[in-house]
Design an enzyme around this catalytic site. Structure first.
Site, PDB file in Angstrom:
ATOM      1  N   CYS A 254     -32.248  -9.291  -8.719  1.00 24.69           N
ATOM      2  CA  CYS A 254     -32.159  -9.217  -7.312  1.00 24.69           C
ATOM      3  C   CYS A 254     -31.911  -7.753  -6.656  1.00 24.69           C
ATOM      4  CB  CYS A 254     -31.570 -10.133  -6.555  1.00 24.69           C
ATOM      5  SG  CYS A 254     -29.471 -10.108  -6.840  1.00 24.69           S
ATOM      6  N   HIS A 302     -26.374 -12.333  -3.800  1.00 29.97           N
ATOM      7  CA  HIS A 302     -27.939 -12.131  -3.800  1.00 29.97           C
ATOM      8  C   HIS A 302     -28.274 -11.379  -2.613  1.00 29.97           C
ATOM      9  CE1 HIS A 302     -31.843 -13.173  -5.180  1.00 29.97           C
ATOM     10  NE2 HIS A 302     -32.213 -13.809  -4.050  1.00 29.97           N
ATOM     11  N   HIS A 314     -38.079 -10.804  -2.601  1.00 24.00           N
ATOM     12  CA  HIS A 314     -36.742 -10.916  -3.508  1.00 24.00           C
ATOM     13  C   HIS A 314     -37.124 -11.247  -5.141  1.00 24.00           C
ATOM     14  CE1 HIS A 314     -35.288 -15.204  -3.154  1.00 24.00           C
ATOM     15  NE2 HIS A 314     -36.708 -15.210  -2.945  1.00 24.00           N
TER      16      HIS A 314
END
Length: 338
Positions: A254, A302, A314
């Site tokens: 990520c 994240h 993402h």
């Protein structure tokens, strides 16, 4: 939109990671499960938990690996400096030795000048009664040698510390890597143990939206050229696989996707989502613009890139490629504008 409905968060584990979206989709695809299906539901929740833990360990791995790289560069630079300083000291000692030898042969210097060329010439300089045995030029050269040897000793001490820290960092990298691999292997075993229908539904959801369900971003534009370039790079990465610890261009985790995308715009972002959270100005979600970083969960574990119309791009988790998802797919910690 169908995309929103299919990926809306479920009641499972509100603090869960990106894998929760796919798990919810799998549950929806399976329809209402009878009581006998509870073990499968538990397995899916456990897989979600393992993916979240693996992502947290991945961010720790990225940070430790980045530190190890920096330390390796520092150690290499220190070793180069030490080698150059040692050459300089050798040249200074050779020059002083030639001068002393010539003066000794002409009877102009006492044999005690040998003290000057010991490993610690400071011993000589500390003996004021002997300073009249050498001329001003030699005294200056000796002091230069003394200072150079002190600096060399300091640099060697610092290099020893850097090497020790590098070894600790390498150990941390290996530990985080083992943690990630263990979590992912356990998650894969649990998935493989699911009935074929459950596993197929999960894998289908993990592939993200079908082309017909891609978000409508018509008319959405980034606020400036740099953000536009970063968004374009993130879009170019759509479909690339999630690879833990990777920062492109063939695979991403990520934070690696965010770092790589902004690098294409000429902007350096730090490596981890925790650091990226503070890599710019924080803005309210209501004011998010394309290119902003959306950081998730209280641990900032994240991160995705806002691209407009309530969507982010993402890298979700292993098995799910870089894709669009709703910005509210999990609890939002902050929004950062680099």
């Amino acid at each position: 939109m169908g995309f929103h409905r299919r990926l809306a968060p479920s009641g499972f584990n509100r603090g869960a990671g990106a894998a929760l979206c796919a798990l919810s989709a799998a549950a929806a695809a399976l329809g209402a499960a009878p009581a006998s299906a509870a073990p499968q539901g538990h397995t899916r929740a456990e897989v979600d938990r393992l993916y979240q833990q693996a992502e947290e360990a991945t961010e720790a791995y990225d940070k430790a690996d980045e530190r190890a790289d920096a330390l390796r560069r520092e150690v290499n630079h220190s070793q180069d400096r030490i080698a150059r300083r040692q050459q300089s000291i050798n040249a200074m000692r050779e020059t002083l030795g030639s001068l002393a030898g010539a003066q000794y042969r002409s009877g102009g210097i006492d044999p005690t000048v040998a003290l000057l060329f010991s490993d610690d010439p400071e011993d000589y300089l500390d003996r004021a009664s002997l300073l009249d045995r050498i001329d001003v030029r030699q005294a200056g050269q000796l002091r230069e040698l003394q200072a150079a040897m002190r600096e060399l000793a300091q640099e060697r001490s610092e290099a020893t510390g850097e090497l020790a820290e590098l070894e600790r960092s390498r150990t941390a990298v290996a530990a985080h890597k083992a943690t990630v691999e263990k979590k992912l292997a356990t998650a894969r075993r649990l998935l493989n143990a699911l009935p074929a229908a459950d596993r197929a539904a999960f894998e289908h959801a993990s592939r993200g939206a079908d082309r017909a369900d891609l978000p409508d971003l018509f008319g959405v534009s980034a606020p400036d050229g740099r953000a536009a370039a970063a968004v374009a790079a993130a879009r170019a990465a759509l479909g690339k696989p999630y690879v833990w610890g990777a920062s492109g261009p063939s695979g991403f985790d990520c934070s690696g996707l965010m770092q790589w995308s902004y690098a294409q715009a000429g902007i350096h972002l730090p490596r981890t989502s925790q650091e990226q959270r503070y890599a710019g100005r924080q803005v309210p979600l209501s004011q998010a613009q394309p290119g902003d970083l959306v950081v998730y969960r209280s641990d900032a574990g994240h991160v995705g890139m806002y691209v407009g119309n309530g969507q982010v791009i993402h890298a979700p988790y292993p098995g799910a490629p870089v894709r669009y998802d709703p910005v509210g797919m999990m609890p939002i910690s902050s929004v950062t504008r680099p």
